[in-house]
Design a protein around this motif. Sequence first.
Motif, mmCIF file in Angstrom:
data_model
loop_
_atom_site.group_PDB
_atom_site.id
_atom_site.type_symbol
_atom_site.label_atom_id
_atom_site.label_comp_id
_atom_site.label_asym_id
_atom_site.label_seq_id
_atom_site.Cartn_x
_atom_site.Cartn_y
_atom_site.Cartn_z
ATOM 1 N N GLU A 143 0.824 -1.203 0.000
ATOM 2 C CA GLU A 143 0.000 0.000 0.000
ATOM 3 C C GLU A 143 0.868 1.268 0.000
ATOM 4 O O GLU A 143 0.594 2.226 -0.737
ATOM 5 C CB GLU A 143 -0.939 0.010 1.203
ATOM 6 C CG GLU A 143 -1.987 -1.084 1.206
ATOM 7 C CD GLU A 143 -1.434 -2.410 1.714
ATOM 8 O OE1 GLU A 143 -2.159 -3.412 1.670
ATOM 9 O OE2 GLU A 143 -0.261 -2.430 2.165
ATOM 10 N N ASN A 144 1.892 1.264 0.833
ATOM 11 C CA ASN A 144 2.776 2.431 0.893
ATOM 12 C C ASN A 144 3.534 2.636 -0.417
ATOM 13 O O ASN A 144 3.746 3.775 -0.862
ATOM 14 C CB ASN A 144 3.754 2.288 2.052
ATOM 15 C CG ASN A 144 3.116 2.593 3.392
ATOM 16 O OD1 ASN A 144 1.959 2.998 3.453
ATOM 17 N ND2 ASN A 144 3.857 2.391 4.468
ATOM 18 N N LEU B 285 2.476 1.704 -3.360
ATOM 19 C CA LEU B 285 1.499 2.187 -4.333
ATOM 20 C C LEU B 285 1.302 3.692 -4.188
ATOM 21 O O LEU B 285 1.248 4.436 -5.186
ATOM 22 C CB LEU B 285 0.175 1.459 -4.140
ATOM 23 C CG LEU B 285 -0.983 1.905 -5.057
ATOM 24 C CD1 LEU B 285 -0.630 1.634 -6.524
ATOM 25 C CD2 LEU B 285 -2.277 1.189 -4.673
ATOM 26 N N LEU B 286 1.216 4.154 -2.944
ATOM 27 C CA LEU B 286 1.094 5.592 -2.692
ATOM 28 C C LEU B 286 2.344 6.333 -3.162
ATOM 29 O O LEU B 286 2.263 7.439 -3.705
ATOM 30 C CB LEU B 286 0.875 5.846 -1.205
ATOM 31 C CG LEU B 286 -0.566 5.778 -0.699
ATOM 32 C CD1 LEU B 286 -0.613 6.020 0.807
ATOM 33 C CD2 LEU B 286 -1.434 6.793 -1.417
ATOM 34 N N THR B 287 3.496 5.732 -2.961
ATOM 35 C CA THR B 287 4.754 6.344 -3.396
ATOM 36 C C THR B 287 4.770 6.545 -4.907
ATOM 37 O O THR B 287 5.152 7.613 -5.410
ATOM 38 C CB THR B 287 5.945 5.472 -2.969
ATOM 39 O OG1 THR B 287 6.011 5.421 -1.541
ATOM 40 C CG2 THR B 287 7.252 6.026 -3.507
ATOM 41 N N VAL B 288 4.358 5.503 -5.631
ATOM 42 C CA VAL B 288 4.305 5.602 -7.092
ATOM 43 C C VAL B 288 3.321 6.693 -7.514
ATOM 44 O O VAL B 288 3.606 7.512 -8.397
ATOM 45 C CB VAL B 288 3.911 4.246 -7.706
ATOM 46 C CG1 VAL B 288 3.622 4.394 -9.203
ATOM 47 C CG2 VAL B 288 5.010 3.222 -7.481
ATOM 48 N N LEU B 289 2.154 6.721 -6.859
ATOM 49 C CA LEU B 289 1.144 7.730 -7.197
ATOM 50 C C LEU B 289 1.663 9.145 -6.914
ATOM 51 O O LEU B 289 1.484 10.061 -7.723
ATOM 52 C CB LEU B 289 -0.137 7.456 -6.405
ATOM 53 C CG LEU B 289 -1.309 8.418 -6.648
ATOM 54 C CD1 LEU B 289 -1.724 8.388 -8.114
ATOM 55 C CD2 LEU B 289 -2.484 8.066 -5.746
ATOM 56 N N ILE B 290 2.315 9.317 -5.761
ATOM 57 C CA ILE B 290 2.869 10.637 -5.419
ATOM 58 C C ILE B 290 3.942 11.035 -6.415
ATOM 59 O O ILE B 290 4.016 12.203 -6.829
ATOM 60 C CB ILE B 290 3.424 10.620 -3.984
ATOM 61 C CG1 ILE B 290 2.274 10.546 -2.973
ATOM 62 C CG2 ILE B 290 4.281 11.858 -3.709
ATOM 63 C CD1 ILE B 290 2.721 10.324 -1.549
ATOM 64 N N GLY B 291 4.784 10.083 -6.825
ATOM 65 C CA GLY B 291 5.818 10.398 -7.810
ATOM 66 C C GLY B 291 5.235 10.885 -9.122
ATOM 67 O O GLY B 291 5.693 11.881 -9.693
ATOM 68 N N LEU B 292 4.197 10.201 -9.607
ATOM 69 C CA LEU B 292 3.565 10.595 -10.870
ATOM 70 C C LEU B 292 2.879 11.958 -10.740
ATOM 71 O O LEU B 292 3.004 12.822 -11.615
ATOM 72 C CB LEU B 292 2.564 9.534 -11.302
ATOM 73 C CG LEU B 292 3.153 8.147 -11.642
ATOM 74 C CD1 LEU B 292 2.046 7.144 -11.902
ATOM 75 C CD2 LEU B 292 4.082 8.235 -12.841
ATOM 76 N N LEU B 293 2.126 12.134 -9.636
ATOM 77 C CA LEU B 293 1.439 13.411 -9.425
ATOM 78 C C LEU B 293 2.432 14.551 -9.193
ATOM 79 O O LEU B 293 2.187 15.691 -9.610
ATOM 80 C CB LEU B 293 0.482 13.301 -8.239
ATOM 81 C CG LEU B 293 -0.747 12.403 -8.454
ATOM 82 C CD1 LEU B 293 -1.557 12.296 -7.174
ATOM 83 C CD2 LEU B 293 -1.611 12.939 -9.590
#
Length: 563
Positions: free
Chosen positions: A229-230, A232-240
Amino acid sequence: MSTGSKHALNWTSLLVAIPVGLAASLVTLGFRLLIEGINLLMFGSRQDVTQAIGVWPWYTWPLIVGGGGILAGFFLRYATAIEQKATVRTDYLEVINARLDAVPTKTSLFRALSSIASISSGASIGKEGPMVQLSALVGSLMGRFCFKNLPLKNTDVVAMAAAAGLSSVYHAPLASAIFVAEIAFGISALQRLIPLIISAGVAVLTMSALGYRSAIYPFAHAQFALTPENMLLTVLIGLLAGLAGWMLIWLIAQSRKRFSRVKSLPLRLGLGGVMVGVLAIGSTKVLGNGYEVIVEIMAGSFMLKGLIALLLLKMLATAISVGSNAVGGLFTPSLLTGALLGVVVASLAALAGLPVDNAVIFAAVGMGAVLASVSQAPLMAMLMVLEMTLNSSLLFPTMIACVLAFMVVYRLQSSSTYPVIQRHFSRSDAKFDFDNGIISQFIVSGAALQPQDPVGKALAVSSLKRERFVYVINETGQFMGAVSIHDISRKVLDKEITLNSPISCVTDENFPYIFENQTITEGWEAFARVTLERLPVLNNPVERKFLGALTKTSLIQKAKDFL
């Protein structure tokens, strides 16, 4: 053989790095104390402007920030006039990259005064820009007057001072050294990096000895758990973060475009200050560089709605300040944008039901990612977050987020906030094209005759085409060799042949050639083995059909884009 004067890495540069680092740290400390003194004079407090401005009524805030902008504009206009008249480059990164003799003193000081006026009045701009510029100036002066007899280039001393200045601001010596090597030099070569690390390290030791010992953003109490989960959030934050960085760069470009219509620099910066002051009525947290706000975010002092509003307002305020030509840096505003983005994404994920233990820890991940996207220096960004927080558990997620953010901005072909890095990218692309291009891209026509044609015709063709050699092909277009015009002239004068003799009698069948599917690099190597200006190009080793010629000039023109 002595190499001390031929390479960036030598004992002289290491010893010089120590006093340079000491001087640079004192410059940044003096700048910080000056800002605090001005805050004390204006607001009766040494607090950050986000809190100190509260002593004045809210309706005066646009006037305060705008007045500071007008004053900053007068200083900047004078500095710009000097630069245009003398055609000099002030920015330390440009000086290092272009290997110039020195950082201009007068323009650097007036730009620093402009920055002081903007920062003190609350412009949404970072302090690190003028701090590092002044550090670089001091390094330049030391190089010119203290180390002028040493086998050391002035730009190397400037680079040491710049790394030390940035290090003393953020207490991140390794990231600071990487930043200067990565942005200014376009490389992270060990020979250039080691003196920068020493200078940056001395700066941190100096700040520690003067009482500034703690991490700039102490965050060692929380640990990042490597759960799916963390990550996944890291990847999402990187893209955003990549999108946020691209958006911030775009907003700054649009802001500059619109402010450019205001020709008067004082009026331009004053107008920008008024606009930021109006935004401050919504939240004073948009003022200043954002350091205190990041500390509050890491302490968990904000609600989700407030974070989202502040994220939008801060990006807008930063774009206005930078677009109006306020002199300062983008480091801390980028860090604040990233901290806000990270916590917002983690908080929304928690509301969606994902198991997020501590949303605040994603603030640090976002800080590195947005910094990487705005600066386009991902290695520096990941190291800086690690050094600023002293939290080793953040290294892996920050690496992932920084790389993703950088790639998003790179793929979107966003221009960098540092013009010099765009030139590094251009040179890198040109080198890639050179290494991977093929000869067929550069084929030009070449004079070719058949074996039975008379040598007189070869002389005429040579005179018309202004070529030293005429190529020989048979009826099917197969390459047979080449004839030298000098050989023909000599043999005609010696009466060994006549002008009506066939050129087959003077053909060099071992004349060098290359093939159309060979790489440009192989073509370059082929020219290195001969003293010719042109080489014939054949289609393949079997058919050997003549296609034209490759010129040495065309390869040089291609290579100059990255040399």
